[in-house]
Design a protein around this motif. Structure first.
Motif, PDB file in Angstrom:
ATOM      1  N   THR A  34       0.795  -1.226   0.000  1.00  0.00           N
ATOM      2  CA  THR A  34       0.000   0.000   0.000  1.00  0.00           C
ATOM      3  C   THR A  34       0.824   1.270   0.000  1.00  0.00           C
ATOM      4  O   THR A  34       0.479   2.237  -0.677  1.00  0.00           O
ATOM      5  CB  THR A  34      -0.957   0.027   1.207  1.00  0.00           C
ATOM      6  OG1 THR A  34      -0.197  -0.184   2.408  1.00  0.00           O
ATOM      7  CG2 THR A  34      -2.021  -1.044   1.079  1.00  0.00           C
ATOM      8  N   ARG A  35       1.908   1.333   0.782  1.00  0.00           N
ATOM      9  CA  ARG A  35       2.624   2.599   0.906  1.00  0.00           C
ATOM     10  C   ARG A  35       4.115   2.414   0.695  1.00  0.00           C
ATOM     11  O   ARG A  35       4.665   1.335   0.964  1.00  0.00           O
ATOM     12  CB  ARG A  35       2.372   3.249   2.273  1.00  0.00           C
ATOM     13  CG  ARG A  35       0.905   3.547   2.543  1.00  0.00           C
ATOM     14  CD  ARG A  35       0.728   4.920   3.158  1.00  0.00           C
ATOM     15  NE  ARG A  35       1.051   6.012   2.259  1.00  0.00           N
ATOM     16  CZ  ARG A  35       0.153   6.613   1.468  1.00  0.00           C
ATOM     17  NH1 ARG A  35      -1.084   6.217   1.453  1.00  0.00           N
ATOM     18  NH2 ARG A  35       0.533   7.614   0.696  1.00  0.00           N
ATOM     19  N   GLY A  36       4.776   3.486   0.257  1.00  0.00           N
ATOM     20  CA  GLY A  36       6.198   3.430  -0.025  1.00  0.00           C
ATOM     21  C   GLY A  36       7.041   3.616   1.218  1.00  0.00           C
ATOM     22  O   GLY A  36       7.782   4.594   1.330  1.00  0.00           O
ATOM     23  N   LYS A  37       6.951   2.688   2.141  1.00  0.00           N
ATOM     24  CA  LYS A  37       7.734   2.780   3.374  1.00  0.00           C
ATOM     25  C   LYS A  37       9.103   2.136   3.176  1.00  0.00           C
ATOM     26  O   LYS A  37       9.220   1.123   2.485  1.00  0.00           O
ATOM     27  CB  LYS A  37       7.012   2.077   4.529  1.00  0.00           C
ATOM     28  CG  LYS A  37       5.679   2.680   4.899  1.00  0.00           C
ATOM     29  CD  LYS A  37       5.175   2.121   6.216  1.00  0.00           C
ATOM     30  CE  LYS A  37       4.934   0.633   6.173  1.00  0.00           C
ATOM     31  NZ  LYS A  37       4.333   0.117   7.430  1.00  0.00           N
ATOM     32  N   PRO A  38      10.140   2.680   3.807  1.00  0.00           N
ATOM     33  CA  PRO A  38      11.426   1.982   3.801  1.00  0.00           C
ATOM     34  C   PRO A  38      11.295   0.642   4.504  1.00  0.00           C
ATOM     35  O   PRO A  38      10.591   0.516   5.506  1.00  0.00           O
ATOM     36  CB  PRO A  38      12.354   2.925   4.572  1.00  0.00           C
ATOM     37  CG  PRO A  38      11.677   4.259   4.537  1.00  0.00           C
ATOM     38  CD  PRO A  38      10.205   3.971   4.512  1.00  0.00           C
ATOM     39  N   LEU A  43      15.992   0.951   7.198  1.00  0.00           N
ATOM     40  CA  LEU A  43      16.034   1.691   8.457  1.00  0.00           C
ATOM     41  C   LEU A  43      17.273   1.324   9.266  1.00  0.00           C
ATOM     42  O   LEU A  43      17.855   2.170   9.953  1.00  0.00           O
ATOM     43  CB  LEU A  43      14.765   1.422   9.260  1.00  0.00           C
ATOM     44  CG  LEU A  43      13.445   1.828   8.595  1.00  0.00           C
ATOM     45  CD1 LEU A  43      12.270   1.395   9.453  1.00  0.00           C
ATOM     46  CD2 LEU A  43      13.396   3.325   8.341  1.00  0.00           C
ATOM     47  N   ASP A  44      17.701   0.057   9.159  1.00  0.00           N
ATOM     48  CA  ASP A  44      18.884  -0.383   9.889  1.00  0.00           C
ATOM     49  C   ASP A  44      20.132   0.394   9.482  1.00  0.00           C
ATOM     50  O   ASP A  44      21.087   0.496  10.269  1.00  0.00           O
ATOM     51  CB  ASP A  44      19.136  -1.875   9.650  1.00  0.00           C
ATOM     52  CG  ASP A  44      18.137  -2.778  10.359  1.00  0.00           C
ATOM     53  OD1 ASP A  44      17.429  -2.279  11.265  1.00  0.00           O
ATOM     54  OD2 ASP A  44      18.045  -3.961  10.001  1.00  0.00           O
ATOM     55  N   LEU A  45      20.138   0.941   8.265  1.00  0.00           N
ATOM     56  CA  LEU A  45      21.293   1.706   7.798  1.00  0.00           C
ATOM     57  C   LEU A  45      21.553   2.932   8.672  1.00  0.00           C
ATOM     58  O   LEU A  45      22.665   3.467   8.678  1.00  0.00           O
ATOM     59  CB  LEU A  45      21.090   2.156   6.348  1.00  0.00           C
ATOM     60  CG  LEU A  45      20.952   1.065   5.292  1.00  0.00           C
ATOM     61  CD1 LEU A  45      20.629   1.690   3.934  1.00  0.00           C
ATOM     62  CD2 LEU A  45      22.232   0.235   5.202  1.00  0.00           C
ATOM     63  N   LEU A  49      22.070   6.388  14.627  1.00  0.00           N
ATOM     64  CA  LEU A  49      21.425   7.572  15.207  1.00  0.00           C
ATOM     65  C   LEU A  49      21.032   7.357  16.666  1.00  0.00           C
ATOM     66  O   LEU A  49      20.977   8.313  17.449  1.00  0.00           O
ATOM     67  CB  LEU A  49      20.186   7.959  14.395  1.00  0.00           C
ATOM     68  CG  LEU A  49      20.425   8.554  13.006  1.00  0.00           C
ATOM     69  CD1 LEU A  49      19.111   8.686  12.254  1.00  0.00           C
ATOM     70  CD2 LEU A  49      21.103   9.916  13.117  1.00  0.00           C
ATOM     71  N   PHE A  50      20.775   6.102  17.043  1.00  0.00           N
ATOM     72  CA  PHE A  50      20.340   5.831  18.408  1.00  0.00           C
ATOM     73  C   PHE A  50      21.452   6.065  19.433  1.00  0.00           C
ATOM     74  O   PHE A  50      21.175   6.264  20.621  1.00  0.00           O
ATOM     75  CB  PHE A  50      19.817   4.399  18.526  1.00  0.00           C
ATOM     76  CG  PHE A  50      18.537   4.159  17.774  1.00  0.00           C
ATOM     77  CD1 PHE A  50      17.362   4.764  18.171  1.00  0.00           C
ATOM     78  CD2 PHE A  50      18.510   3.333  16.657  1.00  0.00           C
ATOM     79  CE1 PHE A  50      16.178   4.562  17.477  1.00  0.00           C
ATOM     80  CE2 PHE A  50      17.335   3.120  15.959  1.00  0.00           C
ATOM     81  CZ  PHE A  50      16.162   3.738  16.359  1.00  0.00           C
ATOM     82  N   SER A  51      22.691   6.013  18.989  1.00  0.00           N
ATOM     83  CA  SER A  51      23.811   6.247  19.912  1.00  0.00           C
ATOM     84  C   SER A  51      24.443   7.619  19.711  1.00  0.00           C
ATOM     85  O   SER A  51      25.425   7.946  20.380  1.00  0.00           O
ATOM     86  CB  SER A  51      24.877   5.161  19.731  1.00  0.00           C
ATOM     87  OG  SER A  51      25.368   5.155  18.401  1.00  0.00           O
ATOM     88  N   LEU A  52      23.893   8.393  18.797  1.00  0.00           N
ATOM     89  CA  LEU A  52      24.405   9.746  18.547  1.00  0.00           C
ATOM     90  C   LEU A  52      23.487  10.764  19.204  1.00  0.00           C
ATOM     91  O   LEU A  52      22.310  10.496  19.408  1.00  0.00           O
ATOM     92  CB  LEU A  52      24.473   9.997  17.025  1.00  0.00           C
ATOM     93  CG  LEU A  52      25.504   9.177  16.251  1.00  0.00           C
ATOM     94  CD1 LEU A  52      25.322   9.392  14.749  1.00  0.00           C
ATOM     95  CD2 LEU A  52      26.918   9.558  16.666  1.00  0.00           C
ATOM     96  N   PRO A  53      23.983  11.960  19.568  1.00  0.00           N
ATOM     97  CA  PRO A  53      25.345  12.460  19.333  1.00  0.00           C
ATOM     98  C   PRO A  53      26.343  12.134  20.435  1.00  0.00           C
ATOM     99  O   PRO A  53      27.388  12.770  20.516  1.00  0.00           O
ATOM    100  CB  PRO A  53      25.111  13.970  19.255  1.00  0.00           C
ATOM    101  CG  PRO A  53      23.986  14.211  20.202  1.00  0.00           C
ATOM    102  CD  PRO A  53      23.090  13.002  20.099  1.00  0.00           C
ATOM    103  N   LEU A 258      15.651   7.661   9.343  1.00  0.00           N
ATOM    104  CA  LEU A 258      14.514   7.012  10.001  1.00  0.00           C
ATOM    105  C   LEU A 258      13.235   7.749   9.607  1.00  0.00           C
ATOM    106  O   LEU A 258      13.101   8.951   9.870  1.00  0.00           O
ATOM    107  CB  LEU A 258      14.689   7.038  11.518  1.00  0.00           C
ATOM    108  CG  LEU A 258      15.970   6.367  12.042  1.00  0.00           C
ATOM    109  CD1 LEU A 258      16.022   6.457  13.566  1.00  0.00           C
ATOM    110  CD2 LEU A 258      16.064   4.922  11.572  1.00  0.00           C
ATOM    111  N   ALA A 259      12.319   7.040   9.007  1.00  0.00           N
ATOM    112  CA  ALA A 259      11.128   7.679   8.428  1.00  0.00           C
ATOM    113  C   ALA A 259      10.323   8.454   9.465  1.00  0.00           C
ATOM    114  O   ALA A 259       9.743   9.493   9.157  1.00  0.00           O
ATOM    115  CB  ALA A 259      10.254   6.626   7.752  1.00  0.00           C
TER     116      ALA A 259
END
Length: 422
Positions: A34-38, A43-45, A49-53, A258-259
């Motif tokens: 239905t939708r163009g979601k990653p 998203l793993d790429l 971001l979860f450990s930054l900054p 991250l979308a």
């Protein structure tokens, strides 16, 4: 599109299609296009971001990003995206996570306050209209529908919207205040606007002095081939043509990092940027600059952005290749369908015989394959020809995607042959 068949040949093909559909319906599929979601792998790429900054909380110039302020957004992140969005850094804003939110806000501000260069507000007009190239993006249409803005369909060509139609309409009708554009790898056709189209959009005469081009450059860096397709710089072209305030440029990292936790961008003339900043200051003291810092550290620079998008391409291209391969194998030469072969973006447009799209989508859903509703690519959900189906290959795994496209082809054959047999 349709190939003429003898009654006997058509009967045989229809019987075979019915058997194939019965087998498909018995598979117990549950597939969603239905939708163009990653996809999760995309998203793993950006999981870093979860450990930054980390322990860092200052910008390159030493500003403490934990505090209020900075309505224009982090300068180093704006520098990374200025080239891709074709906006000078000083005229580019970095905001929250949604470019759609920025588009919505620009419409609201124009309605309630007007735009630079005119004294009247859109809401005070008897009638407001937008041009909507079709097939197009349903969420653009949803903004117009919410605010009662009339939508006027303009056919898409291989070079963008039919500019003969656009130029005639905007010259004649002062109620037409804007046009929606996805200029590169357009949603859902994959078309990229030609240099000639960009030049005509920039220079055309409009009856409305407050006409705006909503330039949604959502797929600016989303290439699927070795060739990075480029578009002419509309913002610069408008300035050269004497219409510096005509363009609102939008972009985001929604399909880059991250979308649900990215950064959106707005770019325009200095007057338009000041206009949006002055309005935004009434509802926010500043965006999430820590999230913007995360993104700046992750992507580093324009070369880092390109490298990151090559990783996306490595995941996406096999899926688009599979769609093209299966559609050709299943429907090629049948006269029942045509489809796009995009060089970037997130969608494939499938065109079926007139009057068949809704029925194909319905039959697919009954067999466990959920597609974007037929008509979503047109204002008010109404495709006058009932022929366009949007395929979103990005989210499913490759095996599931192949199953879904093969099943969709079965539905196209069934509905197409049923229609011919009437």
């Amino acid at each position: 599109m349709t190939i003429e068949l003898s009654p006997d040949a058509l009967a045989g093909l229809l019987e075979q299609a019915r058997k194939e559909y019965q087998n498909l319906a018995g598979c117990g599929l549950s597939l969603d296009l239905t939708r163009g979601k990653p996809a999760p792998e995309q998203l793993d790429l950006s999981n870093a971001l979860f450990s930054l900054p980390g322990e860092r909380y200052t910008s390159a110039d030493g500003t403490d990003l934990r505090n209020y302020g900075g309505l224009q957004g982090l300068p180093e992140l704006r520098e990374i995206f200025a080239e891709a969005l074709q906006v000078p850094v000083g005229q580019l804003l970095a905001a929250g996570n949604s470019s759609l939110e920025l588009m919505h806000d620009c419409v609201v501000h124009a309605l309630l306050s007007g735009v630079p260069g005119v004294e009247s507000r859109w809401v005070d007009q008897d009638r407001i209209a937008f041009l909507c190239p079709v097939p197009g993006y349903d969420r653009h249409f949803g903004i117009c529908e919410r605010f009662g803005i009339e939508m006027i369909q303009v056919p898409m060509t291989a070079e963008g919207p039919d500019m003969d139609v656009v130029e005639r309409l905007v010259a004649e009708d002062p109620a037409i205040k804007g046009i929606w554009c996805v200029p590169k790898y357009s949603n859902p056709t994959g078309i990229t606007y030609s240099d000639a189209t960009v030049a005509r959009l920039a220079s055309m005469s409009t009856a409305a002095p407050d006409f705006r081009i909503f330039w949604d450059n959502a797929y600016a860096v989303h290439h699927l081939t070795d060739t990075s397709v480029e578009i002419a710089d509309l913002l610069a072209a408008c300035a050269e043509a004497g219409h510096p305030d005509r363009t609102f440029v939008f972009g985001s990292t929604s399909k880059i990092t991250l979308a649900g936790a990215g950064v959106a961008f707005f770019g325009s003339s200095p007057a338009n940027v000041e206009w949006l900043l002055s309005k935004s200051a009434k509802r926010s003291i500043g965006p999430d600059k820590i999230n913007q810092l995360r993104h700046a550290i992750l992507l580093q620079d324009t070369d880092g952005l390109r490298t990151h998008m090559e990783r996306h391409r490595a995941l996406l291209q096999p899926k688009f290749d599979a769609v093209a391969r299966i559609l050709e194998a299943e429907l090629g030469g049948s006269g029942l369908a045509g489809w796009t072969s995009p060089e970037g973006g997130y969608f494939v447009t499938l065109e079926v015989p007139e009057g068949c799209a809704k029925e194909v989508v319905r039959r697919a859903a009954e067999a466990g394959i959920v597609l974007t509703p037929a008509g979503a690519t047109h204002p008010y959900g109404d495709d006058p020809r009932d022929a366009v189906i949007r395929i979103a290959p990005s989210y499913p795994g490759l095996d599931e995607l192949e199953q879904a496209i093969k099943g969709l082809a079965v539905c196209v054959r069934l509905v197409g042959y049923e229609r011919q047999s009437r």
